[in-house]
Design a protein around this motif. Structure first.
Motif, PDB file in Angstrom:
ATOM      1  N   ILE A 292      13.986  26.976  50.161  1.00  0.00           N
ATOM      2  CA  ILE A 292      12.752  27.104  50.678  1.00  0.00           C
ATOM      3  C   ILE A 292      12.706  27.056  52.191  1.00  0.00           C
ATOM      4  CG2 ILE A 292      11.818  25.926  48.748  1.00  0.00           C
ATOM      5  CD1 ILE A 292      12.064  23.186  50.407  1.00  0.00           C
ATOM      6  N   GLU A 293      13.935  27.202  52.927  1.00  0.00           N
ATOM      7  CA  GLU A 293      13.965  27.417  54.370  1.00  0.00           C
ATOM      8  C   GLU A 293      13.625  28.739  54.586  1.00  0.00           C
ATOM      9  OE1 GLU A 293      17.912  26.724  55.421  1.00  0.00           O
ATOM     10  OE2 GLU A 293      18.545  28.389  54.539  1.00  0.00           O
ATOM     11  N   LYS A 294      13.758  29.795  53.825  1.00  0.00           N
ATOM     12  CA  LYS A 294      13.298  31.213  54.035  1.00  0.00           C
ATOM     13  C   LYS A 294      11.815  31.498  53.842  1.00  0.00           C
ATOM     14  CE  LYS A 294      17.827  32.317  54.323  1.00  0.00           C
ATOM     15  NZ  LYS A 294      18.807  31.128  53.879  1.00  0.00           N
TER      16      LYS A 294
ATOM     17  N   SER B 222      27.580  41.884  53.176  1.00  0.00           N
ATOM     18  CA  SER B 222      26.869  41.778  54.485  1.00  0.00           C
ATOM     19  C   SER B 222      25.407  42.093  54.610  1.00  0.00           C
ATOM     20  CB  SER B 222      27.606  42.619  55.793  1.00  0.00           C
ATOM     21  OG  SER B 222      27.411  42.213  56.931  1.00  0.00           O
ATOM     22  N   THR B 223      24.738  42.190  55.848  1.00  0.00           N
ATOM     23  CA  THR B 223      23.618  42.252  55.962  1.00  0.00           C
ATOM     24  C   THR B 223      23.132  43.561  56.956  1.00  0.00           C
ATOM     25  OG1 THR B 223      21.618  41.148  57.238  1.00  0.00           O
ATOM     26  CG2 THR B 223      23.907  40.622  58.018  1.00  0.00           C
ATOM     27  N   ASP B 224      22.175  43.851  56.823  1.00  0.00           N
ATOM     28  CA  ASP B 224      21.503  44.966  57.564  1.00  0.00           C
ATOM     29  C   ASP B 224      21.213  44.504  59.127  1.00  0.00           C
ATOM     30  OD1 ASP B 224      19.233  43.394  57.248  1.00  0.00           O
ATOM     31  OD2 ASP B 224      17.924  45.028  56.283  1.00  0.00           O
TER      32      ASP B 224
ATOM     33  N   ASP C 243       7.137  31.601  68.067  1.00  0.00           N
ATOM     34  CA  ASP C 243       8.048  32.781  67.463  1.00  0.00           C
ATOM     35  C   ASP C 243       9.633  32.469  67.591  1.00  0.00           C
ATOM     36  OD1 ASP C 243       8.583  35.231  66.198  1.00  0.00           O
ATOM     37  OD2 ASP C 243       8.004  36.363  68.270  1.00  0.00           O
ATOM     38  N   ARG C 244      10.303  33.095  66.560  1.00  0.00           N
ATOM     39  CA  ARG C 244      11.657  32.938  66.814  1.00  0.00           C
ATOM     40  C   ARG C 244      12.577  33.527  67.927  1.00  0.00           C
ATOM     41  NH1 ARG C 244      14.630  35.422  61.538  1.00  0.00           N
ATOM     42  NH2 ARG C 244      14.097  33.465  60.548  1.00  0.00           N
ATOM     43  N   PRO C 245      13.351  32.751  68.703  1.00  0.00           N
ATOM     44  CA  PRO C 245      13.732  33.385  69.985  1.00  0.00           C
ATOM     45  C   PRO C 245      14.573  34.772  69.240  1.00  0.00           C
ATOM     46  CG  PRO C 245      13.989  31.082  69.867  1.00  0.00           C
ATOM     47  CD  PRO C 245      13.500  31.229  68.437  1.00  0.00           C
ATOM     48  N   GLY C 246      14.528  35.765  70.170  1.00  0.00           N
ATOM     49  CA  GLY C 246      15.148  36.987  69.940  1.00  0.00           C
ATOM     50  C   GLY C 246      14.838  37.686  68.640  1.00  0.00           C
ATOM     51  N   HIS C 247      13.586  37.282  68.237  1.00  0.00           N
ATOM     52  CA  HIS C 247      13.129  37.894  66.843  1.00  0.00           C
ATOM     53  C   HIS C 247      13.331  39.214  66.583  1.00  0.00           C
ATOM     54  CE1 HIS C 247       9.837  36.954  63.690  1.00  0.00           C
ATOM     55  NE2 HIS C 247      10.950  37.496  63.081  1.00  0.00           N
ATOM     56  N   ASP C 248      14.036  39.644  65.542  1.00  0.00           N
ATOM     57  CA  ASP C 248      14.395  41.123  65.456  1.00  0.00           C
ATOM     58  C   ASP C 248      12.717  41.633  65.087  1.00  0.00           C
ATOM     59  OD1 ASP C 248      16.864  41.568  66.097  1.00  0.00           O
ATOM     60  OD2 ASP C 248      17.551  41.402  64.136  1.00  0.00           O
TER      61      ASP C 248
ATOM     62  N   LEU D 211       3.147  31.279  60.018  1.00  0.00           N
ATOM     63  CA  LEU D 211       3.551  32.877  60.449  1.00  0.00           C
ATOM     64  C   LEU D 211       4.035  32.832  61.929  1.00  0.00           C
ATOM     65  CD1 LEU D 211       3.841  35.733  59.169  1.00  0.00           C
ATOM     66  CD2 LEU D 211       1.398  35.828  60.116  1.00  0.00           C
ATOM     67  N   TYR D 212       5.190  33.348  62.208  1.00  0.00           N
ATOM     68  CA  TYR D 212       5.913  33.344  63.443  1.00  0.00           C
ATOM     69  C   TYR D 212       5.451  34.589  64.267  1.00  0.00           C
ATOM     70  CZ  TYR D 212      10.176  30.748  61.719  1.00  0.00           C
ATOM     71  OH  TYR D 212      11.093  29.915  61.348  1.00  0.00           O
ATOM     72  N   GLY D 213       5.205  34.139  65.726  1.00  0.00           N
ATOM     73  CA  GLY D 213       4.886  35.219  66.508  1.00  0.00           C
ATOM     74  C   GLY D 213       3.481  36.007  66.214  1.00  0.00           C
TER      75      GLY D 213
ATOM     76  N   ASN E  96      19.051  32.509  60.053  1.00  0.00           N
ATOM     77  CA  ASN E  96      18.938  32.850  61.430  1.00  0.00           C
ATOM     78  C   ASN E  96      18.453  31.698  62.061  1.00  0.00           C
ATOM     79  OD1 ASN E  96      19.468  35.491  62.233  1.00  0.00           O
ATOM     80  ND2 ASN E  96      18.279  36.068  60.617  1.00  0.00           N
ATOM     81  N   ASP E  97      17.515  30.842  61.734  1.00  0.00           N
ATOM     82  CA  ASP E  97      16.906  29.766  62.492  1.00  0.00           C
ATOM     83  C   ASP E  97      17.802  28.785  62.693  1.00  0.00           C
ATOM     84  OD1 ASP E  97      14.286  30.834  63.026  1.00  0.00           O
ATOM     85  OD2 ASP E  97      13.727  30.461  60.726  1.00  0.00           O
ATOM     86  N   ASN E  98      18.673  28.297  61.541  1.00  0.00           N
ATOM     87  CA  ASN E  98      19.747  27.421  61.869  1.00  0.00           C
ATOM     88  C   ASN E  98      20.744  27.726  62.564  1.00  0.00           C
ATOM     89  OD1 ASN E  98      18.424  25.955  59.864  1.00  0.00           O
ATOM     90  ND2 ASN E  98      19.697  26.583  58.268  1.00  0.00           N
TER      91      ASN E  98
ATOM     92  N   PRO F  61       9.787  31.657  50.001  1.00  0.00           N
ATOM     93  CA  PRO F  61       9.624  30.404  49.339  1.00  0.00           C
ATOM     94  C   PRO F  61       9.152  29.341  50.164  1.00  0.00           C
ATOM     95  CG  PRO F  61      11.949  31.247  49.483  1.00  0.00           C
ATOM     96  CD  PRO F  61      11.164  32.309  50.220  1.00  0.00           C
ATOM     97  N   ARG F  62       9.271  29.269  51.507  1.00  0.00           N
ATOM     98  CA  ARG F  62       8.821  28.246  52.466  1.00  0.00           C
ATOM     99  C   ARG F  62       7.217  28.399  52.030  1.00  0.00           C
ATOM    100  NH1 ARG F  62       8.056  27.396  58.948  1.00  0.00           N
ATOM    101  NH2 ARG F  62       7.759  25.289  58.739  1.00  0.00           N
ATOM    102  N   GLN F  63       6.729  29.747  52.373  1.00  0.00           N
ATOM    103  CA  GLN F  63       5.119  29.704  52.323  1.00  0.00           C
ATOM    104  C   GLN F  63       4.756  29.235  50.829  1.00  0.00           C
ATOM    105  OE1 GLN F  63       4.745  30.074  55.134  1.00  0.00           O
ATOM    106  NE2 GLN F  63       6.400  31.285  55.764  1.00  0.00           N
TER     107      GLN F  63
END
Ligand code: NAD
Ligand code: DAU
Length: 339
Positions: free
Chosen positions: A192-194, A127-129, A277-282, A211-213, A91-93, A197-199
């Motif tokens: 490791i972007e996810k 696909s994805t939820d 925070d991530r813009p538009g973060h679900d 941690l975002y937001g 998503n961030d990419n 694994p990033r943490q």
């Protein structure tokens, strides 16, 4: 439950990525009569090491792009099924640069569908939820196969578009296709972007987790091996034209997951940074997988999250050569975004 469709030669796109490679290992271990051809472009997210240990007589690796119509046509002409994992997945990419997402996720899926149509190949689309948008934290509802499509990010909107193509190619041209929409995967070999694994690799490199937001966003975690067994069940026993949601009842807030990582790695509970925070973060994802369980008898095996997380942490600790080369560039990208 016996398999209704028994493929012998399958093409797996994106088989050098996180979930695709887990699926290839799963098939080689559990389905002795099946030969796999992996088609993967080896983008920054693909890694041939992910396929290490697979015997030569069980798998052929082809480096290539799913948008290459001639290559795709040739591979599908020799297969009886295609399982389509290849995608730009982060998503961030997609927020920083949506272009490759539209190309790979939409045009790539179209290219594969055209070849599946021509050669009468069974097609399973991963696909994805996230195509269903998000739920409120206090909403008791979970996503079902009937939830409306409401994607939020460039990534999820391109996945939603690809789902629509698959549905149309089934209805209009009769392509024997199925779709699965799965929740957040965890396990070894995830880039490791996810989040997890990033943490983990931040801590292993002496940096603090991020941690975002407000950290209250909820994800519904499933071990990637359970995703693989569900995909096999759908490919071989699912009904063409149907969608199946895959999930393992693993809802947790990001704050909870990070606390579990800090505890498992003997770090203080406040040993992390709050970042932009991530813009538009679900806000929240949650899967109701009743249809998959009822119709195909599927059950997850990795139901102990603490145990799965401990195994995942151990894998990153034991395999620094797998991730260290990508760490600096990954973190530089995040730092430039204030994350
Ligand atoms: P990943 O980013 O780890 O791997 C993607 C793979 O696709 C890589 O090997 C990459 O080289 C390859 N690829 C990318 N563009 C390509 C192209 N144009 N041609 C050929 N190969 C290409 O992704 P992942 O997390 O393993 O996700 C796999 C699939 O599962 C994706 O379709 C994703 O949308 C879906 N999904 C992921 C999750 C999750 O939690 N990671 C959850 C649900 C669904
Ligand atoms: O739901 C399925 C989706 O799960 C898949 O379709 C995607 O391919 C996959 O990447 C994943 O998407 P998310 O955006 O949910 O995963 P990510 O690992 O990027 O982030 C998980 C949560 O953690 C999310 O709420 C954002 C947050 N986060 C993420 C990172 C990288 C942080 O708080 N800090 C971070 O450093």
């Amino acid at each position: 439950m016996a398999d209704a469709f028994q493929p012998e030669r399958i093409v797996v796109t994106g088989g050098a990525g996180f979930i695709g490679s887990n699926f290839v290992h799963w098939v080689v271990q559990n389905q002795p009569g099946v030969h796999v051809t992996v088609l993967d472009k080896l983008t920054y997210a693909g890694n041939l090491d992910n396929l290490e240990g697979i015997p030569e007589d069980r798998m052929e690796f082809v480096r290539g792009d799913i948008c290459d119509a001639q290559l795709v046509d040739g591979l599908l002409s020799r297969a009886d099924a295609a399982v389509h994992f290849a995608a730009e997945s982060h998503n961030d990419n997609s927020i920083a640069d949506p272009e490759p997402f539209v190309r790979t996720n939409v045009e790539g899926t179209y290219t594969l569908l055209e070849a599946a149509r021509k050669h009468g190949v069974r097609f399973h689309h991963i696909s994805t939820d996230e195509v269903y948008g998000d739920l409120a934290l206090d909403d008791p509802a979970r996503f079902t196969e009937d939830s409306p499509y409401k994607p939020s990010s460039p990534y999820s909107s391109t996945k939603a578009a690809s789902d629509m193509l698959v549905r149309a190619w089934h209805r209009t041209y009769g392509v024997p296709a199925t779709i699965s929409n799965c929740s957040n995967n965890y396990g070894p070999r995830q880039h490791i972007e996810k989040f997890i694994p990033r943490q983990v690799t931040n801590i292993l490199s002496g940096a603090r987790p991020k941690l975002y937001g407000d950290g209250l966003n909820v994800r519904d975690w499933i071990h990637t091996e359970d995703h693989s067994s569900a995909v096999w069940a759908i490919l071989t026993r699912g009904r063409a034209g149907e969608t199946y949601l895959i999930g393992a009842d693993g809802e947790r807030s990001n704050r909870e997951v990070l606390s579990a990582i800090l505890e498992a790695m003997d770090r203080p509970a406040d040993g992390f940074d709050w970042v932009r925070d991530r813009p538009g973060h679900d806000r929240r994802y949650a899967i109701d997988s009743a249809k998959l369980r009822r119709e195909l008898g599927w059950r997850p095996l990795h139901t102990d999250f603490a145990e799965g997380l401990a195994d995942t942490i151990a894998w990153y600790r034991d395999n620094p050569q797998w991730w260290q080369g990508a760490k600096e560039a990954t973190e530089a990208k995040y730092a430039a975004q204030g994350q």
